[in-house]
Design a protein around this motif. Structure first.
Motif, PDB file in Angstrom:
ATOM      1  N   ALA A  23       5.134  15.521 -34.870  1.00 45.14           N
ATOM      2  CA  ALA A  23       4.210  14.404 -35.013  1.00 45.14           C
ATOM      3  C   ALA A  23       4.918  13.209 -35.647  1.00 45.14           C
ATOM      4  O   ALA A  23       4.748  12.069 -35.212  1.00 45.14           O
ATOM      5  CB  ALA A  23       2.999  14.816 -35.841  1.00 45.14           C
ATOM      6  N   ALA A  24       5.729  13.472 -36.657  1.00 40.99           N
ATOM      7  CA  ALA A  24       6.466  12.390 -37.327  1.00 40.99           C
ATOM      8  C   ALA A  24       7.483  11.759 -36.375  1.00 40.99           C
ATOM      9  O   ALA A  24       7.663  10.534 -36.369  1.00 40.99           O
ATOM     10  CB  ALA A  24       7.157  12.912 -38.574  1.00 40.99           C
ATOM     11  N   ASP A  25       8.150  12.584 -35.558  1.00 37.52           N
ATOM     12  CA  ASP A  25       9.116  12.058 -34.586  1.00 37.52           C
ATOM     13  C   ASP A  25       8.439  11.135 -33.583  1.00 37.52           C
ATOM     14  O   ASP A  25       8.934  10.053 -33.281  1.00 37.52           O
ATOM     15  CB  ASP A  25       9.804  13.203 -33.822  1.00 37.52           C
ATOM     16  N   VAL A  26       7.309  11.562 -33.057  1.00 40.54           N
ATOM     17  CA  VAL A  26       6.593  10.769 -32.057  1.00 40.54           C
ATOM     18  C   VAL A  26       6.057   9.491 -32.682  1.00 40.54           C
ATOM     19  O   VAL A  26       6.204   8.398 -32.126  1.00 40.54           O
ATOM     20  CB  VAL A  26       5.462  11.591 -31.403  1.00 40.54           C
ATOM     21  N   GLN A  27       5.451   9.602 -33.856  1.00 40.30           N
ATOM     22  CA  GLN A  27       4.908   8.411 -34.513  1.00 40.30           C
ATOM     23  C   GLN A  27       6.015   7.412 -34.813  1.00 40.30           C
ATOM     24  O   GLN A  27       5.861   6.214 -34.581  1.00 40.30           O
ATOM     25  CB  GLN A  27       4.169   8.805 -35.786  1.00 40.30           C
ATOM     26  N   GLY A  28       7.139   7.881 -35.303  1.00 32.75           N
ATOM     27  CA  GLY A  28       8.267   7.002 -35.585  1.00 32.75           C
ATOM     28  C   GLY A  28       8.796   6.323 -34.336  1.00 32.75           C
ATOM     29  O   GLY A  28       9.114   5.133 -34.345  1.00 32.75           O
ATOM     30  N   ALA A  29       8.878   7.082 -33.236  1.00 30.03           N
ATOM     31  CA  ALA A  29       9.361   6.519 -31.972  1.00 30.03           C
ATOM     32  C   ALA A  29       8.406   5.453 -31.445  1.00 30.03           C
ATOM     33  O   ALA A  29       8.840   4.423 -30.903  1.00 30.03           O
ATOM     34  CB  ALA A  29       9.547   7.625 -30.940  1.00 30.03           C
ATOM     35  N   LEU A  30       7.118   5.678 -31.592  1.00 35.59           N
ATOM     36  CA  LEU A  30       6.140   4.685 -31.132  1.00 35.59           C
ATOM     37  C   LEU A  30       6.300   3.374 -31.898  1.00 35.59           C
ATOM     38  O   LEU A  30       6.362   2.300 -31.302  1.00 35.59           O
ATOM     39  CB  LEU A  30       4.718   5.221 -31.290  1.00 35.59           C
ATOM     40  N   TRP A  31       6.375   3.452 -33.216  1.00 36.65           N
ATOM     41  CA  TRP A  31       6.517   2.232 -34.013  1.00 36.65           C
ATOM     42  C   TRP A  31       7.855   1.561 -33.769  1.00 36.65           C
ATOM     43  O   TRP A  31       7.948   0.332 -33.746  1.00 36.65           O
ATOM     44  CB  TRP A  31       6.316   2.515 -35.497  1.00 36.65           C
ATOM     45  N   ALA A  32       8.909   2.330 -33.557  1.00 42.24           N
ATOM     46  CA  ALA A  32      10.235   1.749 -33.340  1.00 42.24           C
ATOM     47  C   ALA A  32      10.317   0.977 -32.025  1.00 42.24           C
ATOM     48  O   ALA A  32      11.083   0.020 -31.915  1.00 42.24           O
ATOM     49  CB  ALA A  32      11.293   2.847 -33.351  1.00 42.24           C
ATOM     50  N   ARG A  33       9.537   1.378 -31.036  1.00 45.44           N
ATOM     51  CA  ARG A  33       9.616   0.747 -29.719  1.00 45.44           C
ATOM     52  C   ARG A  33       8.444  -0.186 -29.405  1.00 45.44           C
ATOM     53  O   ARG A  33       8.412  -0.810 -28.342  1.00 45.44           O
ATOM     54  CB  ARG A  33       9.759   1.804 -28.653  1.00 45.44           C
ATOM     55  N   PRO A  36       4.931  -6.762 -29.857  1.00 48.96           N
ATOM     56  CA  PRO A  36       3.616  -7.391 -30.037  1.00 48.96           C
ATOM     57  C   PRO A  36       2.711  -7.284 -28.803  1.00 48.96           C
ATOM     58  O   PRO A  36       1.502  -7.102 -28.940  1.00 48.96           O
ATOM     59  CB  PRO A  36       3.964  -8.840 -30.361  1.00 48.96           C
ATOM     60  N   GLY A  37       3.267  -7.358 -27.606  1.00 49.62           N
ATOM     61  CA  GLY A  37       2.457  -7.287 -26.394  1.00 49.62           C
ATOM     62  C   GLY A  37       1.790  -5.947 -26.166  1.00 49.62           C
ATOM     63  O   GLY A  37       0.860  -5.839 -25.364  1.00 49.62           O
ATOM     64  N   ASP A  38       2.246  -4.907 -26.880  1.00 50.12           N
ATOM     65  CA  ASP A  38       1.614  -3.591 -26.745  1.00 50.12           C
ATOM     66  C   ASP A  38       0.253  -3.545 -27.423  1.00 50.12           C
ATOM     67  O   ASP A  38      -0.573  -2.703 -27.095  1.00 50.12           O
ATOM     68  CB  ASP A  38       2.502  -2.500 -27.359  1.00 50.12           C
ATOM     69  N   GLY A  39       0.029  -4.423 -28.387  1.00 55.40           N
ATOM     70  CA  GLY A  39      -1.249  -4.449 -29.095  1.00 55.40           C
ATOM     71  C   GLY A  39      -1.477  -3.250 -30.000  1.00 55.40           C
ATOM     72  O   GLY A  39      -2.612  -2.974 -30.385  1.00 55.40           O
ATOM     73  N   LEU A  40      -0.421  -2.529 -30.371  1.00 52.97           N
ATOM     74  CA  LEU A  40      -0.589  -1.337 -31.198  1.00 52.97           C
ATOM     75  C   LEU A  40      -1.006  -1.734 -32.613  1.00 52.97           C
ATOM     76  O   LEU A  40      -0.350  -2.531 -33.272  1.00 52.97           O
ATOM     77  CB  LEU A  40       0.719  -0.542 -31.238  1.00 52.97           C
ATOM     78  N   GLU A  41      -2.114  -1.183 -33.063  1.00 49.80           N
ATOM     79  CA  GLU A  41      -2.640  -1.462 -34.397  1.00 49.80           C
ATOM     80  C   GLU A  41      -2.423  -0.300 -35.359  1.00 49.80           C
ATOM     81  O   GLU A  41      -2.158  -0.502 -36.530  1.00 49.80           O
ATOM     82  CB  GLU A  41      -4.143  -1.766 -34.317  1.00 49.80           C
ATOM     83  N   HIS A  42      -2.571   0.919 -34.851  1.00 44.79           N
ATOM     84  CA  HIS A  42      -2.513   2.090 -35.715  1.00 44.79           C
ATOM     85  C   HIS A  42      -2.220   3.310 -34.847  1.00 44.79           C
ATOM     86  O   HIS A  42      -2.585   3.338 -33.674  1.00 44.79           O
ATOM     87  CB  HIS A  42      -3.857   2.266 -36.443  1.00 44.79           C
ATOM     88  N   VAL A  43      -1.561   4.324 -35.435  1.00 43.76           N
ATOM     89  CA  VAL A  43      -1.269   5.570 -34.737  1.00 43.76           C
ATOM     90  C   VAL A  43      -1.685   6.728 -35.622  1.00 43.76           C
ATOM     91  O   VAL A  43      -1.390   6.749 -36.811  1.00 43.76           O
ATOM     92  CB  VAL A  43       0.245   5.713 -34.435  1.00 43.76           C
ATOM     93  N   ARG A  44      -2.360   7.692 -35.028  1.00 40.76           N
ATOM     94  CA  ARG A  44      -2.637   8.970 -35.696  1.00 40.76           C
ATOM     95  C   ARG A  44      -1.959  10.038 -34.870  1.00 40.76           C
ATOM     96  O   ARG A  44      -2.230  10.163 -33.678  1.00 40.76           O
ATOM     97  CB  ARG A  44      -4.127   9.235 -35.786  1.00 40.76           C
ATOM     98  N   ALA A  45      -1.076  10.772 -35.478  1.00 38.99           N
ATOM     99  CA  ALA A  45      -0.359  11.846 -34.789  1.00 38.99           C
ATOM    100  C   ALA A  45      -0.463  13.112 -35.628  1.00 38.99           C
ATOM    101  O   ALA A  45      -0.311  13.068 -36.845  1.00 38.99           O
ATOM    102  CB  ALA A  45       1.099  11.456 -34.592  1.00 38.99           C
ATOM    103  N   ARG A  46      -0.730  14.233 -34.970  1.00 39.57           N
ATOM    104  CA  ARG A  46      -0.755  15.502 -35.696  1.00 39.57           C
ATOM    105  C   ARG A  46      -0.213  16.598 -34.794  1.00 39.57           C
ATOM    106  O   ARG A  46      -0.402  16.565 -33.575  1.00 39.57           O
ATOM    107  CB  ARG A  46      -2.139  15.846 -36.209  1.00 39.57           C
ATOM    108  N   SER A  47       0.471  17.515 -35.407  1.00 39.93           N
ATOM    109  CA  SER A  47       0.999  18.651 -34.667  1.00 39.93           C
ATOM    110  C   SER A  47      -0.158  19.561 -34.268  1.00 39.93           C
ATOM    111  O   SER A  47      -1.063  19.819 -35.072  1.00 39.93           O
ATOM    112  CB  SER A  47       2.001  19.430 -35.513  1.00 39.93           C
ATOM    113  N   VAL A  48      -0.132  20.002 -33.036  1.00 41.97           N
ATOM    114  CA  VAL A  48      -1.104  20.954 -32.508  1.00 41.97           C
ATOM    115  C   VAL A  48      -0.306  22.056 -31.820  1.00 41.97           C
ATOM    116  O   VAL A  48       0.875  21.862 -31.512  1.00 41.97           O
ATOM    117  CB  VAL A  48      -2.092  20.278 -31.528  1.00 41.97           C
ATOM    118  N   PRO A  49      -0.900  23.202 -31.577  1.00 37.21           N
ATOM    119  CA  PRO A  49      -0.153  24.262 -30.902  1.00 37.21           C
ATOM    120  C   PRO A  49       0.432  23.766 -29.566  1.00 37.21           C
ATOM    121  O   PRO A  49      -0.289  23.248 -28.721  1.00 37.21           O
ATOM    122  CB  PRO A  49      -1.198  25.350 -30.667  1.00 37.21           C
ATOM    123  N   GLY A  50       1.727  23.858 -29.446  1.00 41.13           N
ATOM    124  CA  GLY A  50       2.391  23.470 -28.210  1.00 41.13           C
ATOM    125  C   GLY A  50       2.713  22.000 -28.065  1.00 41.13           C
ATOM    126  O   GLY A  50       3.194  21.573 -27.023  1.00 41.13           O
ATOM    127  N   GLY A  51       2.447  21.190 -29.095  1.00 41.97           N
ATOM    128  CA  GLY A  51       2.745  19.770 -28.944  1.00 41.97           C
ATOM    129  C   GLY A  51       2.219  18.893 -30.060  1.00 41.97           C
ATOM    130  O   GLY A  51       2.164  19.279 -31.222  1.00 41.97           O
TER     131      GLY A  51
END
Length: 92
Positions: A23-33, A36-51
């Protein structure tokens, strides 16, 4: 702003760095890439079984535009680095 819910599957056979690492890897990758045109305001990521379960909060004029922005950003985020071990479970 729209909430875009996504599930990512771990498609790698390599061991992960422990609970929550994916979850931390994915969240970090989202913010790193994000640009402004993406309009990303906030991300919630959590580990779940299998992903990783994600909710991306995206600023957009309508839901379809928010989903397109979220998937475009996710494509970039999953292209390289530790997050490349994941794939979208059910693309639109």
């Amino acid at each position: 702003m729209f909430a875009v819910h996504l599930n990512l599957l771990d498609v790698s056979t390599a061991p992960t760095g422990g609970a929550g690492a994916g979850a931390a890897d994915v969240q970090g990758a989202l913010w790193a890439r994000a640009v402004p045109g993406d309009g990303l305001e906030h991300v919630r990521a959590r580990s779940v079984p299998g992903g990783v379960g994600l909710v991306l909060y995206v600023r957009a004029p309508h839901r379809e535009a928010a989903e397109l922005r979220a998937y475009a950003l996710l494509d970039r985020a999953l292209a390289e680095g530790p997050a490349r071990r994941y794939a979208v479970a059910a693309p639109p």
